[in-house]
Scaffold this motif. Structure first.
Motif, PDB file in Angstrom:
ATOM      1  N   PRO A 199       5.177  13.679   9.547  1.00 15.71           N
ATOM      2  CA  PRO A 199       5.664  13.925  10.921  1.00 15.71           C
ATOM      3  C   PRO A 199       6.088  12.638  11.614  1.00 15.71           C
ATOM      4  CG  PRO A 199       3.725  15.252  10.500  1.00 15.71           C
ATOM      5  CD  PRO A 199       3.887  14.358   9.307  1.00 15.71           C
ATOM      6  N   ALA A 200       7.229  12.698  12.294  1.00 17.28           N
ATOM      7  CA  ALA A 200       7.813  11.517  12.940  1.00 17.28           C
ATOM      8  C   ALA A 200       6.859  10.806  13.904  1.00 17.28           C
ATOM      9  CB  ALA A 200       9.095  11.920  13.666  1.00 17.28           C
ATOM     10  N   PRO A 201       6.073  11.527  14.722  1.00 17.14           N
ATOM     11  CA  PRO A 201       5.163  10.805  15.633  1.00 17.14           C
ATOM     12  C   PRO A 201       4.129   9.956  14.890  1.00 17.14           C
ATOM     13  CG  PRO A 201       5.445  13.079  16.349  1.00 17.14           C
ATOM     14  CD  PRO A 201       6.062  12.980  14.994  1.00 17.14           C
ATOM     15  N   PHE A 203       0.849  -1.191   0.000  1.00 13.83           N
ATOM     16  CA  PHE A 203       0.000   0.000   0.000  1.00 13.83           C
ATOM     17  C   PHE A 203       0.882   1.237   0.000  1.00 13.83           C
ATOM     18  CE2 PHE A 203      -2.749   3.210   2.083  1.00 13.83           C
ATOM     19  CZ  PHE A 203      -3.823   3.171   1.199  1.00 13.83           C
ATOM     20  N   PHE A 204       0.639   2.116  -0.972  1.00 10.80           N
ATOM     21  CA  PHE A 204       1.402   3.353  -1.098  1.00 10.80           C
ATOM     22  C   PHE A 204       0.453   4.529  -0.914  1.00 10.80           C
ATOM     23  CE2 PHE A 204       2.730   6.721  -4.247  1.00 10.80           C
ATOM     24  CZ  PHE A 204       3.693   7.286  -3.432  1.00 10.80           C
ATOM     25  N   SER A 205       0.861   5.481  -0.074  1.00 10.85           N
ATOM     26  CA  SER A 205       0.043   6.672   0.134  1.00 10.85           C
ATOM     27  C   SER A 205       0.931   7.882   0.376  1.00 10.85           C
ATOM     28  CB  SER A 205      -0.918   6.470   1.308  1.00 10.85           C
ATOM     29  OG  SER A 205      -1.925   7.462   1.283  1.00 10.85           O
ATOM     30  N   VAL A 206       0.313   9.048   0.357  1.00 10.01           N
ATOM     31  CA  VAL A 206       1.031  10.298   0.609  1.00 10.01           C
ATOM     32  C   VAL A 206       0.759  10.750   2.040  1.00 10.01           C
ATOM     33  CG1 VAL A 206       1.050  11.030  -1.805  1.00 10.01           C
ATOM     34  CG2 VAL A 206      -0.910  11.604  -0.354  1.00 10.01           C
ATOM     35  N   PRO A 207       1.611  11.603   2.603  1.00  6.66           N
ATOM     36  CA  PRO A 207       1.463  12.012   4.006  1.00  6.66           C
ATOM     37  C   PRO A 207       0.076  12.532   4.374  1.00  6.66           C
ATOM     38  CG  PRO A 207       3.602  12.658   3.217  1.00  6.66           C
ATOM     39  CD  PRO A 207       2.867  12.117   2.021  1.00  6.66           C
ATOM     40  N   ARG A 208      -0.552  13.282   3.476  1.00  5.88           N
ATOM     41  CA  ARG A 208      -1.869  13.840   3.808  1.00  5.88           C
ATOM     42  C   ARG A 208      -2.861  12.726   4.141  1.00  5.88           C
ATOM     43  NH1 ARG A 208      -5.101  18.230   1.808  1.00  5.88           N
ATOM     44  NH2 ARG A 208      -6.750  18.483   3.346  1.00  5.88           N
ATOM     45  N   LEU A 209      -2.826  11.622   3.381  1.00  5.38           N
ATOM     46  CA  LEU A 209      -3.770  10.538   3.625  1.00  5.38           C
ATOM     47  C   LEU A 209      -3.381   9.689   4.830  1.00  5.38           C
ATOM     48  CD1 LEU A 209      -4.559   9.503  -0.049  1.00  5.38           C
ATOM     49  CD2 LEU A 209      -5.981  10.806   1.519  1.00  5.38           C
ATOM     50  N   LYS A 265      14.684   4.499  10.093  1.00  2.00           N
ATOM     51  CA  LYS A 265      15.071   5.512  11.067  1.00  2.00           C
ATOM     52  C   LYS A 265      14.118   6.678  10.873  1.00  2.00           C
ATOM     53  CE  LYS A 265      18.995   8.312  12.661  1.00  2.00           C
ATOM     54  NZ  LYS A 265      20.415   8.674  12.422  1.00  2.00           N
ATOM     55  N   THR A 266      13.294   6.927  11.868  1.00  2.00           N
ATOM     56  CA  THR A 266      12.251   7.935  11.745  1.00  2.00           C
ATOM     57  C   THR A 266      12.829   9.284  11.336  1.00  2.00           C
ATOM     58  OG1 THR A 266      10.931   6.815  13.426  1.00  2.00           O
ATOM     59  CG2 THR A 266      10.347   9.085  12.923  1.00  2.00           C
ATOM     60  N   GLY A 267      12.196   9.873  10.306  1.00  2.00           N
ATOM     61  CA  GLY A 267      12.657  11.162   9.801  1.00  2.00           C
ATOM     62  C   GLY A 267      13.612  11.055   8.636  1.00  2.00           C
ATOM     63  N   TYR A 268      14.048   9.826   8.325  1.00  4.62           N
ATOM     64  CA  TYR A 268      14.979   9.604   7.221  1.00  4.62           C
ATOM     65  C   TYR A 268      14.292   8.805   6.125  1.00  4.62           C
ATOM     66  CZ  TYR A 268      18.857  11.306  10.055  1.00  4.62           C
ATOM     67  OH  TYR A 268      19.694  12.095  10.803  1.00  4.62           O
ATOM     68  N   VAL A 269      14.656   9.083   4.863  1.00  7.30           N
ATOM     69  CA  VAL A 269      14.028   8.399   3.727  1.00  7.30           C
ATOM     70  C   VAL A 269      14.871   7.238   3.228  1.00  7.30           C
ATOM     71  CG1 VAL A 269      12.726  10.423   2.990  1.00  7.30           C
ATOM     72  CG2 VAL A 269      15.044  10.055   2.086  1.00  7.30           C
ATOM     73  N   GLY A 270      15.857   6.844   4.016  1.00  7.20           N
ATOM     74  CA  GLY A 270      16.645   5.671   3.659  1.00  7.20           C
ATOM     75  C   GLY A 270      17.873   5.995   2.835  1.00  7.20           C
ATOM     76  N   PRO A 271      18.678   4.975   2.518  1.00 11.38           N
ATOM     77  CA  PRO A 271      19.878   5.158   1.703  1.00 11.38           C
ATOM     78  C   PRO A 271      19.524   5.208   0.222  1.00 11.38           C
ATOM     79  CG  PRO A 271      19.663   2.869   2.339  1.00 11.38           C
ATOM     80  CD  PRO A 271      18.523   3.590   3.001  1.00 11.38           C
ATOM     81  N   PRO A 272      20.483   5.535  -0.635  1.00 15.11           N
ATOM     82  CA  PRO A 272      20.209   5.548  -2.073  1.00 15.11           C
ATOM     83  C   PRO A 272      19.786   4.171  -2.569  1.00 15.11           C
ATOM     84  CG  PRO A 272      22.292   6.661  -1.594  1.00 15.11           C
ATOM     85  CD  PRO A 272      21.864   5.978  -0.326  1.00 15.11           C
TER      86      PRO A 272
END
Length: 559
Positions: free
Chosen positions: A319-321, A259-265, A355-362
């Motif tokens: 948001p991290a929380p 499942f893929f979604s955007v932050p707003r949803l 890691k919360t707040g990070y989008v991962g490595p390349p």
């Protein structure tokens, strides 16, 4: 993935599935009233071949641009494939654009024909389509002039053979959502589709047994990558959403495994749960071993996500929380980062390494570095061919050694994981002469359960301030006679808490609760639900000086 499939083009994958799984259902399309139509690979390829033959009969110039305007549907993707099979280039348009933007894209791209799909407000867009442009109406499209897909394929023999496209050929022109200025046409080749079809599997293994619900705009590269292209290469079943009102039922029908979604949803889902079961009560229940597990499972079931093994968020920071809340439920919410210019193939959080707040490595094959000004610079195997009819803008988008200038600011940790800290052009100076990055502040404010979306401003002002849209449930409570004073107290406390973590020149002076709902239709949000900062700031600018003079920490617009 079937051996060798990753080395083939998207069209070659279609021929593969037709040969190996002709009677397997690939698309499940709601048709209204709780009914659905199912399409097998054999049915899909038959319709695609017939439409491709029709397009070839029109004798358009080779590699002509053909536009696609409509909400997600089985026939949207079939039309995309038919355009390619006929030797042409697809130009998708967001189904929420206004007539002026529709006109601009159709004219700028030089589109020769328009496939018209399912839409909520065709009358608002209709004047943007030139009267001379041929239209093919997809099933579920609104009443309009032009020819019917169903009638055309009934009268046209299928195209024979296995026509294919070279990796270096132009496949599609994706017009950016345009958070500032006119959208630019990002040219992507078939090589990007092929590479992503292969490399995505290195991040998380997908199989023909997986299921996805398609509801975010296919005109955006993320949905095109994760749903259309991934299902083309891996053969999994794709379900489509009918409407916002039926979304929960659509989700439960699909029982998605990814499942893929955007932050707003993701935020709206979170707020909806918290409105029924407050966070304080959740924490108490979660601490009870057996009951806690049952409650978490029940929440995921109510969201329709109990079968999900891969959950992805992208397009903007979450948001991290809220990320931590989903992970507390047992849903390993993975953050992703990418853009139209690299076909959304840049960074991705690995399962088990979040890691919360990070989008991962390349991602595999991606190289990333941070420029001297803090800008994220990326070199991706899915890099665009350039901006259509904009050689100067294309040249300006790259460093001398070929890295794409993302416009985002970021930092990298010791494990090479990337954290987005804001936009280069979104930095602003207060009258004190110091720069402020609004996004991190917005993320802190946006984690509050009563706020749906936030925009922080303060350019050339003595201090920063926040514009905030209350959550839907909170707006309903106020409309039913709820007490503003309670919300105001919470917002004052929130602002004080956020300010304690900011440098003095970043401190918020007030939060304004806006009256108008920010949406795609009124131009405050992009089609991917990111705020249009310039539009929002311009709209509220006439009131800002008065708000500063009021001296109040919380201001209700119009009060």
């Amino acid at each position: 993935m079937t051996s060798g499939l990753q080395e083939r083009s998207p069209l070659a994958c279609l021929y593969h599935w037709k040969k190996t799984q002709p009677q397997t259902v690939h698309f499940v399309q709601p048709t209204g009233g709780g009914q659905v139509s199912e399409y097998t690979w054999a049915q899909i390829l038959d319709e695609v071949r017939r439409m491709a033959a029709h397009l070839q009969s029109l004798q358009l110039p080779p590699r002509s641009q053909i536009a696609l305007l409509g909400k997600n549907s089985a026939h949207w993707i079939m039309a995309d494939w038919a355009i390619w099979m006929a030797g042409h280039v697809s130009v998708p348009l967001y189904p929420t654009l206004n007539a002026d933007t529709v006109r601009y894209i159709l004219e700028h791209s030089g589109a020769k024909l328009l496939f018209l799909g399912k839409l909520d407000d065709w009358p608002a867009m209709q004047s943007g389509v030139p009267a001379s442009m041929p239209i093919v109406r997809l099933p579920l499209s609104p009443e309009a002039r032009g020819e019917s897909w169903s009638e055309l394929i009934a009268d046209t023999a299928p195209l024979q053979g296995e026509p294919d496209r070279r990796p270096d050929e132009l496949a599609t022109i994706v017009y950016t959502s345009g958070s500032t200025g006119q959208p630019k046409g990002v040219m992507q080749s078939f090589r990007s589709f092929q590479l992503c079809g292969s490399l995505l599997n290195e991040l998380f293994p997908l199989t023909a047994q997986d299921r996805m619900l398609s509801y975010l705009p296919l005109a955006h590269v993320a949905e095109r990558l994760i749903v259309e292209n991934a299902s083309t290469y891996h053969g999994f079943k794709v379900y489509f959403a009918e409407s916002l009102e039926t979304f929960v039922n659509d989700l439960r029908r699909a029982k998605p495994t990814m499942f893929f979604s955007v932050p707003r949803l993701w935020t709206k889902f979170h707020l909806g749960v918290c409105a029924k079961l407050p966070l304080k009560k959740q924490r108490l229940l979660f601490r009870i071993p057996l009951l806690g597990r049952k409650v978490k499972r029940k929440i995921l079931e109510q969201l329709g996500l109990e079968h999900v093994r891969i959950a992805v968020t992208g397009a903007a920071p979450l948001p991290a929380p809220i990320v931590a809340w989903y992970r507390s439920l047992g849903l390993d919410l993975l953050e992703a980062y990418g853009m139209s210019e690299n076909f959304a193939y840049s960074h991705f959080t690995r399962p088990g390494d979040a890691k919360t707040g990070y989008v991962g490595p390349p991602n595999p094959g991606v190289d990333c570095r941070i420029g001297d000004n803090g800008e994220i610079l990326v070199k991706s195997p899915a890099q665009m061919m350039g901006y259509y009819l904009a050689a100067e803008a294309t040249a300006e988008a790259y460093t001398a050694d070929g890295y794409f200038k993302t416009g985002d600011m970021g930092e990298v940790d010791s494990e090479n994981r990337l954290r987005i800290t804001g936009r280069v052009k979104e930095l602003f100076k207060t009258s004190k002469g110091k720069y402020v990055a609004p996004v991190p502040i917005e993320n802190k404010l946006g984690a509050h359960p009563k706020l749906e979306v936030v925009c922080v401003g303060g350019a050339n002002q003595a201090a920063t301030y926040a514009l905030a849209l209350l959550s839907e449930d909170t707006r309903k409570q106020l409309g039913a006679g709820g007490d503003r004073a309670v919300i105001e107290t919470e917002l004052v406390t929130l602002m004080e808490q956020v300010n304690t973590g900011l440098d003095p020149h970043e401190h918020l002076q007030f939060i304004t609760v806006v009256r108008e709902v920010w949406g795609i239709d009124n131009g405050f949000l992009t089609p991917t639900m990111k705020i249009k900062r310039n539009v929002i700031e311009k709209h509220y600018e006439p009131q800002v000086e008065r708000w500063f003079r009021s001296g109040r920490p919380v201001i209700w617009e119009g009060a």
